[in-house]
Scaffold this active site. Structure first.
Site, PDB file in Angstrom:
ATOM      1  N   ARG A  23     -30.151   0.735   3.193  1.00  0.00           N
ATOM      2  CA  ARG A  23     -30.766   0.206   4.419  1.00  0.00           C
ATOM      3  C   ARG A  23     -30.700  -1.311   4.484  1.00  0.00           C
ATOM      4  O   ARG A  23     -31.596  -1.955   5.037  1.00  0.00           O
ATOM      5  CB  ARG A  23     -32.229   0.649   4.537  1.00  0.00           C
ATOM      6  N   ARG A  55     -34.708  -3.377   9.677  1.00  0.00           N
ATOM      7  CA  ARG A  55     -35.750  -4.106  10.408  1.00  0.00           C
ATOM      8  C   ARG A  55     -36.375  -5.268   9.668  1.00  0.00           C
ATOM      9  O   ARG A  55     -37.047  -6.092  10.269  1.00  0.00           O
ATOM     10  CB  ARG A  55     -36.847  -3.117  10.834  1.00  0.00           C
ATOM     11  N   ARG A 114     -30.758  -5.155  17.635  1.00  0.00           N
ATOM     12  CA  ARG A 114     -31.298  -3.861  18.050  1.00  0.00           C
ATOM     13  C   ARG A 114     -31.943  -3.979  19.433  1.00  0.00           C
ATOM     14  O   ARG A 114     -31.776  -3.103  20.282  1.00  0.00           O
ATOM     15  CB  ARG A 114     -32.327  -3.402  17.019  1.00  0.00           C
ATOM     16  N   ASP A 165     -26.336   6.847  11.267  1.00  0.00           N
ATOM     17  CA  ASP A 165     -27.447   7.616  10.726  1.00  0.00           C
ATOM     18  C   ASP A 165     -26.964   9.021  10.362  1.00  0.00           C
ATOM     19  O   ASP A 165     -26.035   9.532  10.989  1.00  0.00           O
ATOM     20  CB  ASP A 165     -28.598   7.719  11.733  1.00  0.00           C
ATOM     21  N   TYR A 190     -33.873  18.593   8.648  1.00  0.00           N
ATOM     22  CA  TYR A 190     -34.235  17.975   9.936  1.00  0.00           C
ATOM     23  C   TYR A 190     -33.876  18.883  11.110  1.00  0.00           C
ATOM     24  O   TYR A 190     -34.609  18.971  12.091  1.00  0.00           O
ATOM     25  CB  TYR A 190     -33.546  16.612  10.090  1.00  0.00           C
TER      26      TYR A 190
HETATM   27  O1  CP3 Z   1     -28.180   2.082   4.461  1.00  0.00           O
HETATM   28  C1  CP3 Z   1     -27.856   1.569   5.542  1.00  0.00           C
HETATM   29  O2  CP3 Z   1     -28.227   0.427   5.881  1.00  0.00           O
HETATM   30  C2  CP3 Z   1     -26.869   2.298   6.441  1.00  0.00           C
HETATM   31  C3  CP3 Z   1     -27.405   2.942   7.602  1.00  0.00           C
HETATM   32  C4  CP3 Z   1     -28.329   4.132   7.411  1.00  0.00           C
HETATM   33  C5  CP3 Z   1     -29.442   4.385   8.255  1.00  0.00           C
HETATM   34  N1  CP3 Z   1     -29.951   5.594   7.915  1.00  0.00           N
HETATM   35  C6  CP3 Z   1     -29.918   3.505   9.328  1.00  0.00           C
HETATM   36  C7  CP3 Z   1     -31.280   3.692   9.856  1.00  0.00           C
HETATM   37  C8  CP3 Z   1     -28.243   5.182   6.502  1.00  0.00           C
HETATM   38  C9  CP3 Z   1     -27.288   5.390   5.335  1.00  0.00           C
HETATM   39  C10 CP3 Z   1     -29.271   6.106   6.856  1.00  0.00           C
HETATM   40  C11 CP3 Z   1     -29.458   7.373   6.156  1.00  0.00           C
HETATM   41  C12 CP3 Z   1     -30.575   8.238   6.530  1.00  0.00           C
HETATM   42  N2  CP3 Z   1     -31.108   8.451   7.763  1.00  0.00           N
HETATM   43  C13 CP3 Z   1     -31.215   9.106   5.613  1.00  0.00           C
HETATM   44  C14 CP3 Z   1     -30.862   9.282   4.159  1.00  0.00           C
HETATM   45  C15 CP3 Z   1     -31.346   8.155   3.309  1.00  0.00           C
HETATM   46  C16 CP3 Z   1     -32.835   8.070   3.186  1.00  0.00           C
HETATM   47  O3  CP3 Z   1     -33.382   7.065   3.688  1.00  0.00           O
HETATM   48  O4  CP3 Z   1     -33.441   8.939   2.556  1.00  0.00           O
HETATM   49  C17 CP3 Z   1     -32.212   9.796   6.324  1.00  0.00           C
HETATM   50  C18 CP3 Z   1     -33.173  10.812   5.762  1.00  0.00           C
HETATM   51  C19 CP3 Z   1     -32.120   9.388   7.699  1.00  0.00           C
HETATM   52  C20 CP3 Z   1     -32.900   9.878   8.858  1.00  0.00           C
HETATM   53  C21 CP3 Z   1     -33.724   8.809   9.451  1.00  0.00           C
HETATM   54  N3  CP3 Z   1     -33.204   7.726  10.140  1.00  0.00           N
HETATM   55  C22 CP3 Z   1     -35.123   8.684   9.410  1.00  0.00           C
HETATM   56  C23 CP3 Z   1     -36.065   9.651   8.728  1.00  0.00           C
HETATM   57  C24 CP3 Z   1     -35.435   7.520  10.100  1.00  0.00           C
HETATM   58  C25 CP3 Z   1     -36.828   7.015  10.446  1.00  0.00           C
HETATM   59  C26 CP3 Z   1     -37.448   6.317   9.296  1.00  0.00           C
HETATM   60  C27 CP3 Z   1     -37.337   4.823   9.478  1.00  0.00           C
HETATM   61  O5  CP3 Z   1     -36.988   4.133   8.513  1.00  0.00           O
HETATM   62  O6  CP3 Z   1     -37.618   4.374  10.588  1.00  0.00           O
HETATM   63  C28 CP3 Z   1     -34.228   6.899  10.518  1.00  0.00           C
HETATM   64  C29 CP3 Z   1     -34.082   5.634  11.257  1.00  0.00           C
HETATM   65  C30 CP3 Z   1     -33.134   4.621  10.720  1.00  0.00           C
HETATM   66  N4  CP3 Z   1     -31.908   4.875  10.174  1.00  0.00           N
HETATM   67  C31 CP3 Z   1     -33.320   3.212  10.766  1.00  0.00           C
HETATM   68  C32 CP3 Z   1     -32.162   2.631  10.235  1.00  0.00           C
HETATM   69  C33 CP3 Z   1     -31.862   1.163  10.110  1.00  0.00           C
HETATM   70  C34 CP3 Z   1     -34.517   2.501  11.374  1.00  0.00           C
HETATM   71  C35 CP3 Z   1     -34.405   2.631  12.855  1.00  0.00           C
HETATM   72  C36 CP3 Z   1     -34.819   1.427  13.648  1.00  0.00           C
HETATM   73  O7  CP3 Z   1     -34.136   0.377  13.638  1.00  0.00           O
HETATM   74  O8  CP3 Z   1     -35.818   1.586  14.337  1.00  0.00           O
END
Ligand code: CP3
Length: 344
Positions: free
Chosen positions: A25, A29, A38, A75, A152
């Site tokens: 990540r 944010r 964003r 994602d 999910y």
């Molecule tokens: O690592 C990186 O920077 C690459 C991009 C990436 C994102 N999600 C961007 C993201 C990667 C590799 C993921 C993987 C992901 N997404 C996983 C597996 C890894 C883990 O964290 O366990 C999972 C379970 C998801 C599903 C997901 N996406 C959830 C549960 C959420 C909400 C939780 C949160 O952090 O808000 C997201 C949103 C998400 N994916 C964000 C980002 C940068 C935040 C969204 C935002 O900007 O509002």
């Protein structure tokens, strides 16, 4: 010939004086420049599907910190959307999807061959980033593992114990197997297009692998990771694969060998000393500083960073966090971690 990139050297089993670094990540944010882009995109999903802006946020942490790898900004839930699930994100809560509880829900999904139409902006992001990255930086593509994505798709949201997915697995095994199989096959097609577009490494995120016990772990975490890894290597013989069966605990042992993955990424429920003893003899490991240190910083961050580097310095290692960096992290703590890794 240009010197081989550090991440690729570590993935090939080389022990480096200083481990290469990137952070789960890393585009996120906690960075003001991410929040600005964003906002420009409108919302998270619009950002994922806007290739120019997704490439921009992928590159932001590379410019700021000179990480050794960039990870594609996308994602794991874009694939279910491409398969026909409804997907939306509720700010402050997380993802929501249409649910799969009966055969009729599964029957509504589209054909695997049709996923690329929805996902083509992601491939374009990879193409843009691969052109713009510094020559020493590796581009990592990724997908969710079938089990994690299925949790999910079945529940329609994140759940603390993946209860709905375990329930479907127990009550309608035929349907559950069909879903895992569809996700396995479509993940291979999705990752292949990322590699065609310029991804040099792929990572499989199985965030909920730890909730699979006994035979279930083998059947639904290990076997799909093996099938994906082996097919990717059949198609792209030199492609390194990173597997992340999060919270697998003692089932991390042998996971790399059994699946063919070049590197096993580990979370911080296992200690770096344990990882050095039980996993590193088999090959490269990635991890595993606790991400909360990026919030709290200070001497404890320095000490724990050094501990990870020192524990894993006698084998191939890619430095990373045990899980994603959180929005409340301080960008200066990230720099402190990097400086500590590079001077230990
Ligand atoms: O690592 C990186 O920077 C690459 C991009 C990436 C994102 N999600 C961007 C993201 C990667 C590799 C993921 C993987 C992901 N997404 C996983 C597996 C890894 C883990 O964290 O366990 C999972 C379970 C998801 C599903 C997901 N996406 C959830 C549960 C959420 C909400 C939780 C949160 O952090 O808000 C997201 C949103 C998400 N994916 C964000 C980002 C940068 C935040 C969204 C935002 O900007 O509002």
């Amino acid at each position: 010939m240009a010197e081989k990139k550090k991440i690729l050297r570590a993935l090939a089993g080389e022990v480096l004086d200083t481990p290469p670094i990137w952070m789960m990540r890393q585009a996120g944010r906690y960075l003001p420049e991410y929040r600005a882009t964003r906002a420009q995109a409108g919302d998270f999903l619009s950002l994922c599907y806007n290739s120019e802006l997704a490439a921009e946020v992928t590159l932001q942490p590379i410019r700021r910190y000179k990480f050794d790898a960039a990870i594609l900004f996308a994602d794991i839930l874009l694939l279910p959307q491409a398969l026909g699930a409804d997907l939306w994100f509720i700010t402050g809560e997380g993802p929501r999807l249409s649910t799969i509880t009966e055969d009729i829900d599964f029957a509504k999904l589209g054909n695997i061959e049709d996923i690329h139409e929805t996902l083509s902006p992601v491939y374009e992001t990879v193409r843009i980033v691969s052109k713009e990255l510094p020559k020493e930086t590796t581009l990592i593509g990724f997908a969710g593992a079938p089990w994690t994505v299925a949790t999910y798709m079945i529940a329609g949201q994140g759940t603390p114990d993946q209860g709905p997915a375990h329930k479907l697995k127990a009550e309608n095994r035929v349907l559950f197997n069909k879903l895992i199989d569809t996700l396995t096959v479509s993940t291979i097609e999705y990752l292949s297009r990322q590699v065609d577009a310029g991804a040099e490494v792929v990572k499989i995120f199985d965030s909920w692998a730890g909730s699979l016990k006994g035979e279930d772990f083998i059947e639904f975490a290990l076997e799909p990771a093996k099938r994906i890894t082996q097919e990717m290597k059949a198609r792209f013989p030199h492609l390194p694969v990173i597997a992340f069966p999060r919270e697998a605990n003692d089932k991390y042992i042998g996971f790399g060998k059994a699946t063919g993955a070049d590197c096993v990424a580990v979370d911080n429920s296992v200690s770096p000393e344990w990882v050095a003893e039980h996993l590193q003899p088999d090959g490269c490991v990635q991890g595993n500083l606790k991400s909360s240190h990026m919030v709290t910083g200070g001497q404890k961050l320095i000490d724990e960073t050094k501990r990870v580097v020192q524990a894993l310095r006698n084998g191939p290692h890619i430095f990373n966090l045990g899980h994603g960096i959180t929005p409340d992290a301080d960008p200066e703590n990230v720099q402190l971690m990097i400086d500590t890794v590079r001077s230990t």
